[in-house]
Design a protein around this motif. Structure first.
Motif, PDB file in Angstrom:
ATOM      1  N   TYR A 356      16.004 -12.342 -13.981  1.00  0.00           N
ATOM      2  CA  TYR A 356      16.479 -13.706 -14.192  1.00  0.00           C
ATOM      3  C   TYR A 356      16.463 -13.966 -15.690  1.00  0.00           C
ATOM      4  O   TYR A 356      15.418 -13.818 -16.342  1.00  0.00           O
ATOM      5  N   THR A 357      17.603 -14.332 -16.213  1.00  0.00           N
ATOM      6  CA  THR A 357      17.640 -14.650 -17.639  1.00  0.00           C
ATOM      7  C   THR A 357      18.709 -15.702 -17.889  1.00  0.00           C
ATOM      8  O   THR A 357      19.715 -15.742 -17.181  1.00  0.00           O
ATOM      9  N   THR A 358      18.461 -16.557 -18.876  1.00  0.00           N
ATOM     10  CA  THR A 358      19.503 -17.498 -19.261  1.00  0.00           C
ATOM     11  C   THR A 358      20.155 -17.021 -20.558  1.00  0.00           C
ATOM     12  O   THR A 358      20.983 -17.712 -21.129  1.00  0.00           O
ATOM     13  N   ALA A 359      19.732 -15.834 -21.008  1.00  0.00           N
ATOM     14  CA  ALA A 359      20.363 -15.265 -22.203  1.00  0.00           C
ATOM     15  C   ALA A 359      21.523 -14.383 -21.759  1.00  0.00           C
ATOM     16  O   ALA A 359      21.650 -14.070 -20.584  1.00  0.00           O
ATOM     17  N   ALA A 378      16.040 -11.000 -25.979  1.00  0.00           N
ATOM     18  CA  ALA A 378      16.037 -11.530 -24.602  1.00  0.00           C
ATOM     19  C   ALA A 378      17.224 -10.923 -23.869  1.00  0.00           C
ATOM     20  O   ALA A 378      18.065 -10.269 -24.483  1.00  0.00           O
ATOM     21  N   GLY A 379      17.273 -11.122 -22.570  1.00  0.00           N
ATOM     22  CA  GLY A 379      18.464 -10.700 -21.852  1.00  0.00           C
ATOM     23  C   GLY A 379      18.242  -9.697 -20.733  1.00  0.00           C
ATOM     24  O   GLY A 379      19.184  -9.343 -20.034  1.00  0.00           O
ATOM     25  N   PHE A 380      16.986  -9.234 -20.551  1.00  0.00           N
ATOM     26  CA  PHE A 380      16.715  -8.362 -19.415  1.00  0.00           C
ATOM     27  C   PHE A 380      16.100  -9.139 -18.258  1.00  0.00           C
ATOM     28  O   PHE A 380      16.173  -8.727 -17.109  1.00  0.00           O
TER      29      PHE A 380
HETATM   30  P1  ADP Z   1      14.465 -12.936 -20.945  1.00  0.00           P
HETATM   31  O1  ADP Z   1      13.692 -13.417 -22.121  1.00  0.00           O
HETATM   32  O2  ADP Z   1      15.000 -11.558 -21.099  1.00  0.00           O
HETATM   33  O3  ADP Z   1      15.523 -13.915 -20.516  1.00  0.00           O
HETATM   34  P2  ADP Z   1      12.013 -13.518 -19.545  1.00  0.00           P
HETATM   35  O4  ADP Z   1      11.449 -13.011 -18.267  1.00  0.00           O
HETATM   36  O5  ADP Z   1      11.208 -13.341 -20.762  1.00  0.00           O
HETATM   37  O6  ADP Z   1      13.435 -12.838 -19.713  1.00  0.00           O
HETATM   38  O7  ADP Z   1      12.337 -15.068 -19.371  1.00  0.00           O
HETATM   39  C1  ADP Z   1      13.151 -15.499 -18.311  1.00  0.00           C
HETATM   40  C2  ADP Z   1      13.779 -16.841 -18.613  1.00  0.00           C
HETATM   41  O8  ADP Z   1      12.769 -17.850 -18.605  1.00  0.00           O
HETATM   42  C3  ADP Z   1      14.438 -16.969 -19.952  1.00  0.00           C
HETATM   43  O9  ADP Z   1      15.761 -16.467 -19.945  1.00  0.00           O
HETATM   44  C4  ADP Z   1      14.403 -18.476 -20.168  1.00  0.00           C
HETATM   45  O10 ADP Z   1      15.458 -19.103 -19.466  1.00  0.00           O
HETATM   46  C5  ADP Z   1      13.120 -18.909 -19.483  1.00  0.00           C
HETATM   47  N1  ADP Z   1      12.015 -19.097 -20.440  1.00  0.00           N
HETATM   48  C6  ADP Z   1      10.974 -18.263 -20.633  1.00  0.00           C
HETATM   49  N2  ADP Z   1      10.144 -18.733 -21.587  1.00  0.00           N
HETATM   50  C7  ADP Z   1      10.667 -19.903 -22.016  1.00  0.00           C
HETATM   51  C8  ADP Z   1      10.269 -20.881 -22.997  1.00  0.00           C
HETATM   52  N3  ADP Z   1       9.157 -20.742 -23.735  1.00  0.00           N
HETATM   53  N4  ADP Z   1      11.068 -21.965 -23.148  1.00  0.00           N
HETATM   54  C9  ADP Z   1      12.186 -22.121 -22.408  1.00  0.00           C
HETATM   55  N5  ADP Z   1      12.605 -21.239 -21.481  1.00  0.00           N
HETATM   56  C10 ADP Z   1      11.872 -20.146 -21.279  1.00  0.00           C
END
Ligand code: ADP
Ligand code: MG
Length: 426
Positions: A356-359, A378-380
Motif C-alpha cells: 500500500y503506497t500513496t507514492a 517511497a513507493g514500495f
Molecule cells: P511507502 O513509503 O513506500 O509508501 P510505507 O509502508 O512506508 O510505504 O507507507 C505506506 C503509506 O503510509 C505511505 O505511502 C503514506 O501514504 C502513509 N504514511 C506513512 N507514514 C506517514 C506519515 N508520517 N505521514 C503521512 N502519511 C504516512
C-alpha cells in the motif's frame, strides 16, 4: 534445473508437522558470548534440525495460498528456493561427535549447568514432541541442551570439518534467499492486478506477515551463526547483536541517510530538520541494522509527508520532525512526530498492508537488488509493515497515531528485557 520430486515433497510435508523452536535475543547473546568450537558445534546441531523445519513450514504455507497466487511463476520460484535449501540441509550428514568429544561435552555441560542463568532454557520449548529428532536428543530439553554456554574445549578435526561445511551450506542458503522479498512482492502485485481488489486481502496480508517474519528469523539464525564462526569479532558484539547499541548513534546515522535520500529525491537543497531529544546515552542489547532500518523507514515517511505538504519552495521553513527517545524499565520507545498533515483515519488500517503506497509505485527489480531489500524514498509500500515485523521480532511493536490535517506520530517500542520468545506463527 531444480525440481521438487514427490519424495522430497513427502519429506517436506513430514518436517512441516514439527513445531518450530524459537530463540530469544537473550539466549542468542548468552550462547554466543564465548563462542568455542564446542558451542558452535552445538549450534550447528540445533540449526541442522531447526532450519529444515522452518523451511518446510514455508513451503507448505506457499502451497496453501489461494490457488491463483500459489501458481504465479514468481511464487513457484520462491517455493523452489525453499525446497532446494531444505534438501541441501537434510542431505548434509547430521553432526556427530567422536566418543572422546562427547565425554568432554558432557563433562562441560555438567559443570556449566550450575552457572546457567535461569532464563536459558526456554520453557515454551521444553515439551516439544519431535519423535524423529527424539532419538538424537539426550535427556535435556532442546533450549537447555543447545543454548548452554559450555567451556572451551579443544576439538577434533572431525568437528572442525563439519562446522566448516555446515557454515558454508547455510551461507549458501542465505544467499539464495536474498531476492525473496522482491520476488514474492512481484507475485503479489500481479495477483492484485489480476483481482483488482478494493479491499485489503487479509488472508494474503497474514501470509506475508508470517512469511517475512519467518524470513527475518531464519536470516537472524544463519547470520548469527556464521558471524560467530567467521568473525569479525568486534568489541561489544555477539555475532550481529551489539550488547551496547547506542540509540543516539543509530538515530543520527538514520537521520543523515534519510535526509540525504530526501534531498536527492525532491531535488532539495535542505531537507526538513530532524530534532532529536535523547536523555543521556542510552545503550541496550539489540541488532543495530534492524534498529537503523526501522528509524530510517519512519523518517523517510515523515520527511516525505512534510515536503509534500509544504512543497519544495518552503525549504527554509519546514516544520521540524521530532525524534524523542524515552527510556523505561520495560521498553525503550522512540517517537517520531511530524507535521506532514497526517493520515485520514479511514486509511490507517491500509498503511500496514504490504504494497500500500500513496507514492508513485517503484519498479521492482529483483535482479538488480539482490542483496537486501532497500527501498528508495517511497513507493514500495513495504516500509511500515516490514519495520513492524522487525520491532515485533524482538518483542517490540510499532504504532501510528495520526491527526488528520496536522501530522503523524509513530511510536516504536523496543523491549529492553529482550527475553521475549521469538514470534513463530505456525
Ligand atoms: P511507502 O513509503 O513506500 O509508501 P510505507 O509502508 O512506508 O510505504 O507507507 C505506506 C503509506 O503510509 C505511505 O505511502 C503514506 O501514504 C502513509 N504514511 C506513512 N507514514 C506517514 C506519515 N508520517 N505521514 C503521512 N502519511 C504516512
Ligand atoms: Mg515508506
Amino acid at each position: 534445473m531444480f525440481k521438487i520430486t514427490p519424495k522430497l515433497h513427502e519429506k517436506i510435508q513430514h518436517f512441516a508437522r514439527f513445531p518450530q523452536t524459537g530463540v530469544s535475543l537473550r539466549q542468542m547473546v548468552l550462547f554466543g558470548q564465548k563462542p568455542s568450537q564446542a558451542s558452535l558445534f552445538k549450534a550447528s546441531q540445533f540449526l541442522h534440525e531447526e532450519l529444515p523445519i522452518r523451511l518446510a513450514h514455508r513451503v507448505k504455507d506457499l502451497e496453501e495460498l489461494p490457488r491463483y497466487l500459489s501458481e504465479m511463476p514468481s511464487i513457484l520460484k520462491v517455493k523452489d528456493w525453499y525446497a532446494q535449501s531444505f534438501q541441501e540441509l537434510i542431505e548434509l550428514p547430521p553432526p556427530r561427535l567422536s566418543r572422546e568429544m562427547k565425554e568432554k561435552l558432557k563433562h562441560a555441560s555438567k559443570n556449566a549447568s550450575q552457572t546457567i542463568p535461569p532464563c536459558v532454557p526456554n520453557p515454551a520449548n521444553v515439551h516439544l514432541a519431535r519423535p524423529h529428532l527424539e532419538a538424537r536428543l539426550m535427556t535435556l530439553p532442546i533450549g537447555h541442551r543447545y543454548f548452554n554456554p559450555v567451556e572451551d574445549i579443544r576439538c577434533s578435526p572431525e568437528v572442525l570439518t563439519y562446522t566448516d561445511s555446515f557454515v558454508k551450506t547455510i551461507e549458501g542458503v542465505k544467499r539464495r534467499h536474498d531476492p525473496v522479498v522482491t520476488t514474492v512482492a512481484q507475485g503479489i502485485l500481479e495477483y492484485k492486478e489480476h483481482r483488482k481488489p478494493q479491499v485489503v486481502d487479509t488472508e494474503v496480508e497474514k501470509f506475508l506477515d508470517r512469511f517475512y517474519m519467518s524470513r527475518i528469523g531464519i536470516r537472524m539464525l544463519i547470520g548469527q551463526h556464521s558471524t560467530l564462526y567467521r568473525g569479525p569479532f568486534r568489541q561489544d558484539y555477539v555475532g550481529v547483536i551489539c550488547t551496547k547499541t547506542s540509540i543516539r548513534e543509530i538515530a543520527q546515522d538514520a537521520i543523515a541517510n534519510a535526509r540525504y535520500i530526501c534531498e536527492e529525491h525532491y531535488g532539495l537543497f535542505k531537507a526538513p530538520e530532524v530534532k532529536m531529544f535523547c536523555p543521556g546515552d542510552i545503550e541496550f542489547m539489540y541488532v543495530p541494522s534492524h534498529l537503523n532500518h526501522m528509524i530510517f523507514e519512519l523518517l523517510k515517511n515523515s520527511l516525505r509527508a512534510v515536503v509534500e505538504r509544504y512543497g519544495s519552495d518552503y525549504e527554509d521553513d519546514y516544520p521540524p520532525i521530532k525524534l524523542v527517545i524515552a527510556h523505561g524499565k520495560e521498553d525503550i520507545t522512540i517517537k517520531i512526530s511530524d507535521e506532514g498533515g497526517g493520515i485520514p483515519r479511514s486509511s490507517l488500517p491500509d498503511v500496514w498492508a504490504y504494497m500500500y503506497t500513496t507514492a508513485e509505485r517503484q519498479e521492482l527489480e529483483p535482479e538488480f537488488n539482490k542483496s537486501e531489500f532497500k527501498a528508495p524514498m517511497a513507493g514500495f509500500g513495504y516500509g511500515l509493515p516490514i519495520s513492524r515485523l522487525y520491532a515485533r521480532y524482538f518483542g517490540g511493536d510499532l504504532k501510528l497515531i495520526s491527526m488528520e490535517g496536522y501530522g503523524t506520530d509513530a511510536y516504536l517500542h523496543l523491549n529492553r528485557l529482550s527475553n521475549s520468545d521469538e514470534p513463530l506463527i505456525m
